[in-house]
Design an enzyme around this catalytic site. Structure first.
Site, short mmCIF file in Angstrom:
data_model
loop_
_atom_site.label_atom_id
_atom_site.label_comp_id
_atom_site.label_asym_id
_atom_site.label_seq_id
_atom_site.Cartn_x
_atom_site.Cartn_y
_atom_site.Cartn_z
N GLY A 179 -46.57 -56.68 7.99
CA GLY A 179 -47.48 -57.51 7.19
C GLY A 179 -46.71 -58.57 6.41
O GLY A 179 -47.10 -59.75 6.37
N SER B 72 -48.55 -49.68 19.35
CA SER B 72 -47.15 -49.28 19.28
C SER B 72 -46.73 -48.82 20.67
O SER B 72 -47.56 -48.33 21.45
CB SER B 72 -47.01 -48.13 18.29
OG SER B 72 -45.87 -47.36 18.59
N SER B 73 -45.43 -48.92 20.97
CA SER B 73 -44.99 -48.54 22.32
C SER B 73 -45.14 -47.03 22.57
O SER B 73 -45.07 -46.59 23.72
CB SER B 73 -43.55 -48.99 22.57
OG SER B 73 -42.69 -48.46 21.61
N CYS B 74 -45.37 -46.26 21.50
CA CYS B 74 -45.56 -44.82 21.72
C CYS B 74 -46.93 -44.50 22.31
O CYS B 74 -47.21 -43.34 22.59
CB CYS B 74 -45.32 -44.03 20.43
SG CYS B 74 -46.53 -44.38 19.16
N TYR C 233 -49.74 -40.11 15.67
CA TYR C 233 -49.69 -41.56 15.43
C TYR C 233 -50.13 -42.32 16.68
O TYR C 233 -50.94 -43.26 16.61
CB TYR C 233 -48.26 -41.95 15.04
CG TYR C 233 -48.06 -43.43 14.81
CD1 TYR C 233 -48.55 -44.05 13.67
CD2 TYR C 233 -47.36 -44.21 15.74
CE1 TYR C 233 -48.36 -45.41 13.46
CE2 TYR C 233 -47.17 -45.56 15.54
CZ TYR C 233 -47.67 -46.16 14.39
OH TYR C 233 -47.48 -47.51 14.19
N LYS D 267 -53.31 -44.95 17.31
CA LYS D 267 -53.15 -46.31 17.86
C LYS D 267 -54.01 -46.50 19.11
O LYS D 267 -54.61 -47.56 19.30
CB LYS D 267 -51.68 -46.56 18.19
CG LYS D 267 -50.76 -46.57 16.98
CD LYS D 267 -50.71 -47.91 16.32
CE LYS D 267 -51.34 -47.95 14.96
NZ LYS D 267 -51.42 -49.26 14.35
N HIS E 97 -37.15 -45.58 10.79
CA HIS E 97 -36.77 -45.58 12.21
C HIS E 97 -35.26 -45.71 12.32
O HIS E 97 -34.57 -46.05 11.36
CB HIS E 97 -37.47 -46.72 12.95
CG HIS E 97 -38.84 -46.36 13.41
ND1 HIS E 97 -39.06 -45.56 14.49
CD2 HIS E 97 -40.07 -46.70 12.93
CE1 HIS E 97 -40.36 -45.41 14.66
NE2 HIS E 97 -41.00 -46.08 13.72
P1 GDP Z 1 -38.83 -42.92 17.89
O1 GDP Z 1 -38.43 -44.22 18.50
O2 GDP Z 1 -40.28 -42.79 17.69
O3 GDP Z 1 -38.25 -41.76 18.66
O4 GDP Z 1 -38.27 -42.84 16.40
P2 GDP Z 1 -36.87 -43.13 15.69
O5 GDP Z 1 -36.60 -44.58 15.63
O6 GDP Z 1 -36.93 -42.39 14.39
O7 GDP Z 1 -35.75 -42.40 16.59
C1 GDP Z 1 -35.23 -42.97 17.75
C2 GDP Z 1 -34.04 -42.17 18.24
O8 GDP Z 1 -32.94 -42.39 17.36
C3 GDP Z 1 -34.25 -40.65 18.29
O9 GDP Z 1 -33.58 -40.17 19.44
C4 GDP Z 1 -33.54 -40.19 17.03
O10 GDP Z 1 -33.10 -38.84 17.08
C5 GDP Z 1 -32.34 -41.14 17.01
N1 GDP Z 1 -31.65 -41.27 15.72
C6 GDP Z 1 -30.30 -41.18 15.54
N2 GDP Z 1 -29.98 -41.26 14.27
C7 GDP Z 1 -31.14 -41.42 13.60
C8 GDP Z 1 -31.44 -41.57 12.20
O11 GDP Z 1 -30.58 -41.55 11.34
N3 GDP Z 1 -32.75 -41.73 11.88
C9 GDP Z 1 -33.73 -41.77 12.82
N4 GDP Z 1 -34.99 -41.96 12.44
N5 GDP Z 1 -33.49 -41.61 14.14
C10 GDP Z 1 -32.20 -41.44 14.52
#
Ligand code: GDP
Length: 331
Positions: A17, A108-110, A137, A141, A180
């Site tokens: 936003g 979202s791509s999920c 989530y 979406k 993320h």
């Molecule tokens: P996703 O794209 O919905 O799976 O969400 P995330 O962006 O949280 O995670 C993406 C990938 O990054 C997953 O495999 C996580 O385990 C990995 N990852 C590695 N280090 C981290 C961290 O410090 N935070 C998060 N959120 N994800 C991490």
């Protein structure tokens, strides 16, 4: 959209936003509406209906009300499904009742299945089981996409749905517990560097691949689509390239100048093995991204070192003049 069109940016305190607001301001749109946080949130159906009836926006950008990384999604599934379904339902319905000319909904791509062929095409929606770590989530979406398409079909609305890759940039959620991966790793690396810690812990195996899109590129694509895309069909917005988490971590470490090592915590989930969007549809319309991953991480790292975890910086800036008790006119 004309420069004096009445444009409502929902959830303007979120990273997406805030980026849309910044971009509208740069492009001199003079009639941009927001709802200040103090007026309540979009889960309040009466407030949303009143806002639309009184303010009569012509164009609406509708990002997610609640977003988060893999851990936040598994800890707070009820909040993710409730907040997103409730708020998007309120906004889409009120937009139709108020005769909004066009609405852009952020999916979202999920929403694509866990075992989706890569790169993921728009017609893969609802062709298989979802990745369990963010299913509530994703279902919210998918409901939003379906709702937009249904209002188009039954009421001849012009509500479009976009599917962005994993977005990052200023005002991201840099909290390692809830954010993320890219933002979380920036925060962890900066902390380790500042405190002279020996290592940064990366969750999972490091092998999942993610496609990252700078939020300013996303805003650029969305303004482009608001002006040029009128189809009820989904449209993907991506950078076109994905990278293993391990490589992303190395890039962040290099940009931050951290000299310790990376350690992988296999007890944390990997989630989707890969999430790369097929952007053929968007490219055919003539849009392409402008910010490389390296430049984007550099800018985001710089932003983080200046602002830290204060996520409200942009909303405080953008709320600006208050037009009435419930409406903020962004400058
Ligand atoms: P996703 O794209 O919905 O799976 O969400 P995330 O962006 O949280 O995670 C993406 C990938 O990054 C997953 O495999 C996580 O385990 C990995 N990852 C590695 N280090 C981290 C961290 O410090 N935070 C998060 N959120 N994800 C991490």
């Amino acid at each position: 959209m004309e420069k004096d069109s009445r444009i409502f940016v929902a959830c303007h305190e979120t990273m997406i936003g805030a980026a849309i607001l910044r971009r509208l301001r740069v492009d001199d749109f003079g009639n941009v509406l927001t709802i200040p946080i103090s007026s309540g949130d979009l889960t309040d159906q009466k407030m949303v209906a009143k806002f639309f009836m009184e303010e009569r926006p012509e164009y609406v950008f509708l990002p997610s009300a609640k977003v988060g990384g893999i851990l936040a999604n598994s800890r707070y599934p009820a909040e993710f499904i409730y907040t997103n379904i409730q708020s998007q339902t309120n906004v889409v319905h009120a937009a139709w009742r108020a005769g909004v000319k066009k609405l852009l909904f952020f999916a979202s791509s999920c929403v694509y299945p866990k075992s989706c062929p890569q790169p993921m095409r728009e017609n893969s929606l609802l062709t298989g089981k979802l990745e369990p770590t963010n299913e509530p989530y994703a279902i919210a979406k998918i409901a939003g996409i379906e709702m937009c398409q249904s209002y188009n079909r039954q009421y001849s609305a012009n509500f479009i749905s976009v599917v962005p890759a994993d977005v990052y940039g200023p005002a991201d959620d840099f909290n390692p517990e809830t954010g993320h991966v890219l933002a979380a790793l920036i925060a962890k690396t900066h902390r380790a560097k500042t405190l002279r810690e020996p290592e940064v812990v990366v969750w999972g195996t490091g092998s999942p691949r993610r496609e990252c899109l700078h939020v300013d590129d996303l805003a650029d694509a969305c303004l482009f689509l608001m002006n040029s895309y009128d189809s009820p069909e989904l449209i993907n917005i991506g950078s076109g390239e994905d990278i293993p988490i391990s490589e992303m971590a190395k890039l962040i470490v290099r940009i931050a100048g951290f000299e310790g090592k990376l350690v992988f915590d296999h007890s944390k989930p990997d989630g989707m093995p890969r999430k790369l969007l097929d952007t053929t549809r968007l490219k055919a319309l003539g849009w392409s991204p402008k910010i490389s991953l390296e430049d984007g991480i550099r800018k985001t790292y710089e932003w983080f070192t200046l602002h830290g975890t204060e996520r409200k910086t942009h909303s405080a800036e953008s709320t600006g003049r208050i037009g009435s008790a419930s409406v903020g006119h962004a400058p």
